[in-house]
Write a protein that holds these residues in place. Structure first.
Motif, mmCIF file in Angstrom:
data_model
loop_
_atom_site.group_PDB
_atom_site.id
_atom_site.type_symbol
_atom_site.label_atom_id
_atom_site.label_comp_id
_atom_site.label_asym_id
_atom_site.label_seq_id
_atom_site.Cartn_x
_atom_site.Cartn_y
_atom_site.Cartn_z
ATOM 1 N N ASP A 85 61.202 49.579 38.953
ATOM 2 C CA ASP A 85 61.977 49.420 40.464
ATOM 3 C C ASP A 85 62.711 50.768 40.828
ATOM 4 O O ASP A 85 63.262 50.624 41.644
ATOM 5 C CB ASP A 85 62.685 48.202 40.517
ATOM 6 N N SER A 86 62.446 51.692 39.801
ATOM 7 C CA SER A 86 63.541 53.017 40.129
ATOM 8 C C SER A 86 62.690 53.919 41.063
ATOM 9 O O SER A 86 63.295 54.824 41.489
ATOM 10 C CB SER A 86 63.781 53.649 38.579
ATOM 11 N N VAL A 87 61.794 53.656 41.637
ATOM 12 C CA VAL A 87 60.990 54.630 42.515
ATOM 13 C C VAL A 87 60.682 53.630 43.933
ATOM 14 O O VAL A 87 60.512 52.351 44.070
ATOM 15 C CB VAL A 87 59.907 55.321 42.129
ATOM 16 N N ASP A 88 60.233 54.457 44.989
ATOM 17 C CA ASP A 88 59.970 53.783 46.165
ATOM 18 C C ASP A 88 58.421 53.761 46.348
ATOM 19 O O ASP A 88 57.633 54.819 46.489
ATOM 20 C CB ASP A 88 60.412 54.717 47.308
ATOM 21 N N TRP A 89 57.997 52.321 46.146
ATOM 22 C CA TRP A 89 56.476 52.361 46.187
ATOM 23 C C TRP A 89 55.971 52.421 47.346
ATOM 24 O O TRP A 89 54.734 52.188 47.777
ATOM 25 C CB TRP A 89 56.130 50.876 45.404
ATOM 26 N N ASP A 90 56.681 52.470 48.580
ATOM 27 C CA ASP A 90 56.111 52.587 49.969
ATOM 28 C C ASP A 90 55.669 54.251 50.101
ATOM 29 O O ASP A 90 55.066 54.586 50.997
ATOM 30 C CB ASP A 90 57.156 52.397 51.014
ATOM 31 N N PHE A 91 55.968 55.113 49.207
ATOM 32 C CA PHE A 91 55.748 56.374 49.200
ATOM 33 C C PHE A 91 54.269 56.478 49.551
ATOM 34 O O PHE A 91 53.460 55.650 48.893
ATOM 35 C CB PHE A 91 56.049 57.095 47.988
ATOM 36 N N PRO A 92 53.936 57.407 50.437
ATOM 37 C CA PRO A 92 52.418 57.551 50.791
ATOM 38 C C PRO A 92 51.504 58.198 49.840
ATOM 39 O O PRO A 92 51.699 59.401 49.924
ATOM 40 C CB PRO A 92 52.521 58.295 52.241
ATOM 41 N N THR A 93 51.151 57.697 48.867
ATOM 42 C CA THR A 93 50.106 58.214 47.895
ATOM 43 C C THR A 93 49.358 57.202 47.033
ATOM 44 O O THR A 93 49.442 55.958 47.425
ATOM 45 C CB THR A 93 50.937 58.882 46.782
ATOM 46 N N THR A 94 48.363 57.569 46.622
ATOM 47 C CA THR A 94 47.515 56.764 46.007
ATOM 48 C C THR A 94 47.602 56.560 44.468
ATOM 49 O O THR A 94 48.259 57.239 43.787
ATOM 50 C CB THR A 94 45.990 57.141 46.183
ATOM 51 N N ARG A 123 40.371 58.721 32.425
ATOM 52 C CA ARG A 123 40.431 57.958 31.177
ATOM 53 C C ARG A 123 41.651 57.270 31.195
ATOM 54 O O ARG A 123 41.655 56.138 30.742
ATOM 55 C CB ARG A 123 40.278 59.005 29.938
ATOM 56 N N ALA A 124 42.665 57.711 31.474
ATOM 57 C CA ALA A 124 43.962 56.873 31.352
ATOM 58 C C ALA A 124 43.810 55.831 32.376
ATOM 59 O O ALA A 124 44.146 54.722 31.939
ATOM 60 C CB ALA A 124 45.023 57.809 32.171
ATOM 61 N N LEU A 125 43.297 55.888 33.472
ATOM 62 C CA LEU A 125 43.029 54.720 34.391
ATOM 63 C C LEU A 125 42.187 53.672 33.889
ATOM 64 O O LEU A 125 42.569 52.377 34.086
ATOM 65 C CB LEU A 125 42.547 55.445 35.917
ATOM 66 N N LYS A 126 41.251 54.245 33.205
ATOM 67 C CA LYS A 126 40.265 52.969 32.462
ATOM 68 C C LYS A 126 40.851 52.546 31.369
ATOM 69 O O LYS A 126 40.939 51.114 31.241
ATOM 70 C CB LYS A 126 38.909 54.062 31.966
ATOM 71 N N ASN A 127 41.655 53.191 30.706
ATOM 72 C CA ASN A 127 42.519 52.525 29.392
ATOM 73 C C ASN A 127 43.365 51.456 29.800
ATOM 74 O O ASN A 127 43.473 50.558 29.175
ATOM 75 C CB ASN A 127 43.076 53.527 28.651
ATOM 76 N N VAL A 128 44.021 51.686 31.069
ATOM 77 C CA VAL A 128 44.803 50.620 31.334
ATOM 78 C C VAL A 128 43.990 49.658 32.144
ATOM 79 O O VAL A 128 44.847 48.591 32.912
ATOM 80 C CB VAL A 128 46.175 51.138 32.272
ATOM 81 N N GLY A 129 42.954 49.735 32.602
ATOM 82 C CA GLY A 129 42.052 48.987 33.322
ATOM 83 C C GLY A 129 42.342 48.877 34.926
ATOM 84 O O GLY A 129 42.410 47.697 35.420
ATOM 85 N N ILE A 130 42.480 49.836 35.285
ATOM 86 C CA ILE A 130 42.711 50.022 36.844
ATOM 87 C C ILE A 130 41.706 50.933 37.608
ATOM 88 O O ILE A 130 42.272 51.652 38.526
ATOM 89 C CB ILE A 130 44.100 50.147 37.438
ATOM 90 N N GLU A 131 40.908 51.319 36.879
ATOM 91 C CA GLU A 131 39.915 52.396 37.550
ATOM 92 C C GLU A 131 39.401 52.044 38.912
ATOM 93 O O GLU A 131 39.276 52.988 39.574
ATOM 94 C CB GLU A 131 38.729 52.829 36.521
ATOM 95 N N ASP A 132 39.341 50.643 39.283
ATOM 96 C CA ASP A 132 38.873 50.301 40.377
ATOM 97 C C ASP A 132 39.750 50.401 41.487
ATOM 98 O O ASP A 132 39.703 50.047 42.636
ATOM 99 C CB ASP A 132 38.115 49.042 40.404
ATOM 100 N N LEU A 133 41.076 50.735 41.271
ATOM 101 C CA LEU A 133 42.203 50.990 42.096
ATOM 102 C C LEU A 133 42.584 52.167 42.249
ATOM 103 O O LEU A 133 43.488 52.589 43.062
ATOM 104 C CB LEU A 133 43.497 49.958 41.489
ATOM 105 N N ALA A 134 41.853 53.177 41.785
ATOM 106 C CA ALA A 134 42.061 54.540 41.874
ATOM 107 C C ALA A 134 42.780 54.952 43.286
ATOM 108 O O ALA A 134 43.551 55.718 43.400
ATOM 109 C CB ALA A 134 40.809 55.429 41.352
ATOM 110 N N GLU A 135 41.708 54.549 44.471
ATOM 111 C CA GLU A 135 42.019 55.181 45.742
ATOM 112 C C GLU A 135 43.012 54.237 46.615
ATOM 113 O O GLU A 135 43.192 54.405 47.561
ATOM 114 C CB GLU A 135 40.752 55.262 46.283
ATOM 115 N N ARG A 136 43.515 53.296 46.046
ATOM 116 C CA ARG A 136 44.536 52.246 46.516
ATOM 117 C C ARG A 136 45.729 52.986 46.822
ATOM 118 O O ARG A 136 46.229 53.796 46.180
ATOM 119 C CB ARG A 136 44.645 50.805 45.362
ATOM 120 N N ARG A 137 46.215 52.695 47.931
ATOM 121 C CA ARG A 137 47.567 53.040 48.293
ATOM 122 C C ARG A 137 48.651 52.199 47.146
ATOM 123 O O ARG A 137 48.487 50.975 47.189
ATOM 124 C CB ARG A 137 47.994 52.979 49.676
#
Lengths: 248, 417
Positions: A85-94, A123-137
């Protein structure tokens, strides 16, 4: 590097907010290849301790060294996972972009991420199991997914020491399992992991060592030796009903 | 007669284009850093400084005037900091108090100035609501310089700035000098506000910085896209607004720019892909689909239980609001799920197939609830309600496989593959 080399050494660390000590005279030694939980009641200074180690909070006294060196010289070898919660998740990025932040220290301002950087991030995305969310905001992620993003970013840094602030707070069971597996895997590869943690019921399962902190350090050492009723009573100030459920 | 027939027409156009770009660029970072209101404070609080520079010099001198504006804006910002740090008053309260306080003093000075002798207050009124028509070469150079500095800083420090705004602690840990970058961004932002004052006016300058950024943030998914959109909107607003105000003499530039920018904002919020209308349309489409799927389902069920072997589809099988019913019925006909035979509507072959598929989804889900989640067979029908509208074909294949191709649902009804 020797097996028993101290990855983190803290001598006499004191942090004060508004003249009230939040971390008082703390000495810590963390040796390589351990999975360490920092536990203690709310307001015990766990997060403050972590921040003070990294220079995010000013300390009034104390010496901190990483790998026998000052932090400024070994930044790249230390990965930090802040509270979600220490960051602003509305920041425009993927998602991909946030994980790439873990590679920023490798790049000069005119350089674009190279093949190596992209591979590490994937590889890091795959390791934590979110490779399919890569382009998600990032604003569209659940709490557990956000925590995975943060962990992936730390892993993209390919550090030797990982400092995590409450990664298990408020996430789903599947994410909890993933994170715990990943941290154990990191340790089995000779990395060192330090986690600020609040849930006593999972301490035995998740960590091999604990640091018990309540402004002062109450105890530290291996879970078997230190995570015992006497110390917990000291840590939480008296016997607590929930201790009966911990089977200790 | 075009705008370029005015003596300084070129400067007015170039200046307002640059001004829009400047506002669009710096606004993004100000908004992301939650400093949107700071722009409003700085611009309003600049008024006393501007008027004082007139009073002391007796005429308009742009550099001194900008200095005056900067100094009084900075004093206001420091005051706000002091109030927040030493009292229990929160940021928004302190900002509102100081903003109106300085603006009020500025207006008082202004009425004093107008009564002074030996002073030509010509041009001072422009600073309230803005007048782009007064822009000269010097203005364009100044605006261009600040814009150039902004672009340079953002380009060189792109990653640091991004990291610092998104996650300050992580930026610090990664060795980013965030204090330097933060101060520099704020300084450039303050300069940007101050040099916009003459053209846009103290009252509305902040909107030139905030509105394009807020609009862009609504639209874009990355920081790059946000900046590009914001700069584009800023330029459109700046140029159109300035053009309108110069061509229709009495229109203050600030007002016309803000009107154009707000119009863009409204259009984006209403009509973009994430806009309100799209959301409403999506909701409507879903209700229509549920409505005609339910109609087919009830017809299929009646046929199955023998209540209606001829598969008549009466229009009252289609439920929902008036418009939903109308569109849903049209969809049934258009998708050829029903056909008109012998003076009445009946389920077509395609409609029958469609109904079979829907009922299969519903019943598979019932099996899943009963077998995998051990729910009471009497309860599963209600819990499975609406799932036939949600399950996709791929999920059906996987469900079937996982459940071992069941032939009947928990109520003993048939599941046809």
């Amino acid at each position: 590097m020797k097996k028993n080399e101290n990855v983190v050494e803290v001598r006499d660390l004191t942090v004060v907010y508004d003249r009230v000590p939040v971390v008082w005279n703390v000495d810590i030694e963390i040796t390589k290849g351990h999975l360490v939980g920092i536990i203690g009641p709310n307001g015990a200074g766990k997060t403050t301790l972590l921040k003070a180690l990294l220079g995010l909070t000013e300390s009034v006294s104390g010496e901190v060294s990483f790998f026998g060196d000052s932090y400024g010289n070994v930044r790249k070898r230390v990965a930090y996972v802040p509270q979600r919660d220490s960051v602003d998740w509305d920041f425009p990025t993927t998602v991909y972009d946030v994980v790439m932040m873990g590679r920023y220290t490798e790049m000069r301002f005119w350089q674009r991420p190279g093949d190596e950087d992209h591979n590490v991030v994937k590889r890091a995305l795959k390791n934590v199991g979110i490779e399919d969310l890569a382009e998600r905001r990032i604003s569209e992620l659940s709490g557990g997914q956000k925590q995975r993003v943060f962990l992936a970013r730390a892993m993209a840094q390919q550090a030797e020491l990982y400092l995590l602030d409450e990664p298990y707070a408020g996430i789903d069971v599947a994410t909890e399992k993933t994170i715990s597996d990943i941290l154990k895997d990191l340790v089995s590869k000779g990395k060192t992991v330090v986690v600020v943690h609040h849930d006593l019921s999972t301490v035995k399962e998740y960590f091999d060592s604990v640091i018990m902190l309540n402004v002062r350090k109450v105890a530290s050492g291996s879970v078997e030796e230190v995570f015992v009723r006497g110390n917990l009573e000291k840590l939480y100030g008296g016997s607590l009903p929930f201790m009966d459920n911990l089977k200790i | 007669m075009g705008i370029f027939s005015i003596v300084n027409g070129v400067y007015v156009m170039a200046g307002s284009l640059l001004l829009g770009a400047l506002g669009g660029l710096l606004g993004v970072f100000a908004v992301l850093r939650k400093q949107g209101l700071l722009g409003d404070v700085l611009s309003h609080a600049a008024l006393p400084g501007i008027v004082l520079s007139f009073i002391f010099l007796g005429e308009k001198n742009l550099p001194i005037l900008i200095l005056g504006a900067l100094v009084s804006g900075m004093i206001s910002a420091l005051l706000i900091d002091k109030i927040v740090a030493s009292t229990r008053i929160k940021m928004d309260g302190a900002m509102a108090v100081v903003l109106s306080w300085f603006f009020g003093i500025g207006i008082l000075f202004l009425s004093y100035l107008k009564r002074m002798e030996n002073v030509s207050p010509s041009g001072i009124n422009d600073f309230i609501f803005g007048q782009a028509a007064g822009m000269l070469q010097l203005d364009v150079v100044l605006i261009g310089t600040v814009f150039g500095l902004g672009v340079l800083h953002v380009l060189i420090k792109w990653r640091q700035i991004k990291l610092m705004i998104f996650d300050r602690n992580y930026a610090h840990v990664m060795g980013v000098n965030h204090r330097f970058n933060e101060v520099l961004l704020t300084v450039i932002f303050s300069f940007g506000i101050v040099i916009s004052l003459q053209a846009v006016g103290v009252v509305l300058t902040a909107a030139l910085f905030i509105t394009p950024a807020v609009t862009a943030l609504f639209l874009a998914n990355s920081l790059w896209a946000t900046v590009l959109w914001s700069v584009t909107f800023g330029m459109i607003g700046g140029v159109t607004g300035a053009y309108l105000s110069v061509m229709y003499r009495d229109v203050p530039t600030g007002a016309s720019i803000v009107v154009v920018l707000s119009l863009i904002f409204i259009l984006v919020v209403l009509f973009s892909k994430k806009g309100f209308l799209m959301k409403m349309l999506e909701g409507f489409r879903y209700r229509v689909r549920v409505s005609y799927e339910n109609a087919v389902l009830s017809c299929y069920r009646m046929m199955e239980s023998g209540d209606c072997p001829e598969m008549t589809v009466k229009k009252d099988l289609v439920k929902g609001g008036v418009l939903v019913k109308l569109v849903a019925w049209r969809a049934l006909v258009k998708k050829k799920l029903v056909k008109f035979v012998g003076g009445q509507w009946v389920l077509s072959k395609g409609g029958l197939e469609f109904g079979r598929k829907l009922i299969k989804k519903h019943r598979l889900w019932e099996v899943y609830l009963a077998n995998k989640l051990s729910m009471d067979a009497g309860k599963v029908h209600l819990e499975a309600e609406d799932m036939e509208h949600i399950l996709t074909d791929e999920m059906v294949v996987r469900l079937e496989k996982m459940l071992g191709n069941p032939k009947v649902d928990p109520h003993g009804k048939q599941i046809i593959s």
